[in-house]
Design a protein around this motif. Structure first.
Motif, short mmCIF file in Angstrom:
data_model
loop_
_atom_site.label_atom_id
_atom_site.label_comp_id
_atom_site.label_asym_id
_atom_site.label_seq_id
_atom_site.Cartn_x
_atom_site.Cartn_y
_atom_site.Cartn_z
N UNK A 94 -86.49 22.71 24.32
CA UNK A 94 -85.54 23.16 25.29
C UNK A 94 -86.21 22.81 26.73
N UNK A 95 -85.46 22.41 27.48
CA UNK A 95 -86.06 22.10 28.98
C UNK A 95 -85.59 23.08 29.67
N UNK A 96 -86.33 23.70 30.48
CA UNK A 96 -85.86 24.71 31.53
C UNK A 96 -86.34 24.50 32.83
N UNK A 97 -85.52 24.09 33.88
CA UNK A 97 -85.87 24.20 35.19
C UNK A 97 -85.70 25.56 36.17
N UNK A 112 -81.58 22.89 29.40
CA UNK A 112 -80.93 21.98 28.85
C UNK A 112 -81.54 21.79 27.35
N UNK A 113 -80.56 21.88 26.30
CA UNK A 113 -80.88 21.86 24.91
C UNK A 113 -79.84 20.77 24.31
N UNK A 114 -80.37 20.04 23.26
CA UNK A 114 -79.48 19.08 22.56
C UNK A 114 -79.34 19.64 21.08
N UNK A 200 -79.57 40.04 26.86
CA UNK A 200 -79.41 38.68 26.13
C UNK A 200 -78.13 38.12 26.74
N UNK A 201 -78.26 37.00 26.67
CA UNK A 201 -77.14 35.95 27.30
C UNK A 201 -76.78 35.06 26.40
N UNK A 202 -75.77 34.79 25.97
CA UNK A 202 -75.38 33.88 24.83
C UNK A 202 -75.20 32.51 25.40
N UNK A 203 -76.00 31.71 24.84
CA UNK A 203 -75.86 30.01 25.30
C UNK A 203 -74.80 29.33 24.48
N UNK A 204 -75.08 29.74 23.21
CA UNK A 204 -73.99 28.99 22.20
C UNK A 204 -73.95 29.78 20.76
N UNK A 205 -72.98 29.77 20.14
CA UNK A 205 -72.78 30.30 18.80
C UNK A 205 -72.08 29.13 18.02
#
Length: 217
Positions: A94-97, A112-114, A200-205
């Protein structure tokens, strides 16, 4: 930015520290696109307390500074049998800016996450340590105040859950100070039932869409 990639934020006007912000949390998901359901034997994985692969200053100018953190996580491949997450894990870097600008009170975060895995719910968590019983989030026409405690719903058609919708922000405050999380294109939040009232904020399910087909002859 801490060694595990989280950030500590100091609010100069109130002298309050908000620590351990922007930690990543992952758990199993065997529900639908509408409702979360955890595997019977779930496993929750957190980036908190781990080691970031790299923390670096990307830009350090008179008007803007950017820090980058690369956080390695290993996430189970799937939960194909619906009861537990697989022992086989896949690497997810995970890349965080983090961006701060002069005279701007907002800290901007880009992640950014793949994603390589199935059957999981991936969220970002912001501990607030704010003593309150409600959260506030914007809707289409109003700012909605919701209780943090999940109400009993034994006699409801649908069970009550802790997740709620938002359009652009969720806020916790005690009338003296507060913390707001703004999102762009992310529309689900939950105040976790844990110490510190973390948001908590959902980024993906990553769910499997189950199709029901009716065939007539």
């Amino acid at each position: 930015v801490n060694g595990d990639g989280t950030a500590d934020l100091y609010h100069k006007d109130t002298g309050i520290w908000y620590r351990g912000l922007n930690a990543f949390r992952d758990q199993g998901e065997v529900g639908t696109a509408w409702f979360h359901e955890a595997p019977a034997h779930d496993e929750i994985i957190s980036s908190r307390g781990g080691a970031a692969g790299q923390v670096a200053v990307v830009r350090d100018g008179p008007l803007e500074a950017v820090l980058r953190a690369v956080i390695p996580m290993r996430i189970p491949r799937d939960a194909a049998d619906g009861t537990r997450r697989s022992a086989d894990t896949l690497p997810h870097d995970i890349t965080t800016f983090y961006t701060v600008q002069k005279h701007n009170p907002v800290v901007s975060i880009r992640t950014v996450i793949n994603n390589q895995s199935l059957d999981h719910w991936f969220r970002v968590v912001f501990p607030t340590h704010i003593e309150t019983t409600v959260s506030c989030a914007d809707s289409h026409f109003d700012v909605v105040e919701r209780p943090i405690a999940v109400p009993p719903s034994d006699d409801w058609v649908e069970r009550a859950v802790g997740t709620h919708p938002l359009r652009t922000f969720v806020d916790l405050n005690d009338g003296r100070c507060g913390l707001s999380v703004f999102s762009r294109g992310l529309f689900e939040y939950e105040v976790l039932p844990e110490e510190g009232n973390p948001v908590a904020l959902s980024l993906l399910r990553a769910v499997r869409i189950k199709l029901l087909v009716s065939e007539e002859r």
